[in-house]
Enzyme design. Structure first.
Site, short mmCIF file in Angstrom:
data_model
loop_
_atom_site.label_atom_id
_atom_site.label_comp_id
_atom_site.label_asym_id
_atom_site.label_seq_id
_atom_site.Cartn_x
_atom_site.Cartn_y
_atom_site.Cartn_z
N ASP A 26 0.86 -1.18 0.00
CA ASP A 26 0.00 0.00 0.00
C ASP A 26 0.90 1.23 0.00
O ASP A 26 1.53 1.54 1.00
CB ASP A 26 -0.91 0.00 1.22
CG ASP A 26 -1.90 1.16 1.22
OD1 ASP A 26 -1.67 2.16 0.52
OD2 ASP A 26 -2.90 1.07 1.94
N HIS A 31 0.00 7.94 4.11
CA HIS A 31 0.64 7.24 5.22
C HIS A 31 2.12 7.58 5.40
O HIS A 31 2.72 7.13 6.37
CB HIS A 31 0.47 5.73 5.04
CG HIS A 31 -0.95 5.32 4.88
ND1 HIS A 31 -1.90 5.51 5.87
CD2 HIS A 31 -1.62 4.77 3.84
CE1 HIS A 31 -3.07 5.07 5.45
NE2 HIS A 31 -2.93 4.63 4.21
N ILE A 46 -0.97 9.15 8.73
CA ILE A 46 -1.75 8.29 9.61
C ILE A 46 -1.42 6.82 9.34
O ILE A 46 -0.86 6.48 8.30
CB ILE A 46 -3.27 8.52 9.44
CG1 ILE A 46 -3.72 8.14 8.02
CG2 ILE A 46 -3.63 9.96 9.77
CD1 ILE A 46 -5.22 8.16 7.82
N GLY A 49 -5.39 1.62 8.01
CA GLY A 49 -6.49 1.04 8.79
C GLY A 49 -6.30 -0.44 9.04
O GLY A 49 -6.57 -0.94 10.15
#
Length: 130
Positions: A26, A31, A46, A49
């Site tokens: 990813d 991120h 961040i 998830g």
């Protein structure tokens, strides 16, 4: 549930965890890139998830399945808010019987729920016939 959790597990998310998680494939700039994160409405990059979910799932398996991933049957969750690298995930868990574990995860530093409306179904442990 309307009772205190049956158990609680807290795990510090390493401050570089979001960078390591990129190895999963990813490559979303949210991120890792501070400018992109700010343009997206966040103070800084961040956590993924699914990485937050991994921490939560690990806590449930540790407390209710003796760390045996073979006992995992199914899971349902709602991602409620982001987790920042370097924060602590607090997982509150309730044993509802028949292998059904209800849980929610919070960011300890902010008190915000990051994973809600969640449950994991575990299979019974296999016992050796020896």
């Amino acid at each position: 549930p309307r009772r205190p959790p049956d158990c609680v597990e807290e795990m510090l998310v390493p401050s570089n965890q979001h960078l390591l998680y990129r190895l999963s494939g990813d490559y979303n700039a949210l991120h890792v890139d501070p400018e992109f994160a700010k343009a997206s409405g966040f103070e800084s990059p961040i956590m993924h998830g699914l990485c937050s979910l991994g921490f939560s799932t690990r806590a449930v398996l540790k407390r209710f399945a003796a760390n045996d991933p073979a006992r995992f049957s199914s899971i349902c969750v709602r991602f409620s808010s982001p987790v920042m690298p370097g924060h602590t995930i607090r997982v509150e868990m309730w044993d509802e019987g028949s292998g059904r574990i209800v849980f929610r995860s919070l960011v300890k530093e902010t008190g915000k729920i990051c994973i809600s409306n969640s449950c994991m179904q575990l299979t019974p442990s296999a016992h050796s016939k020896l």
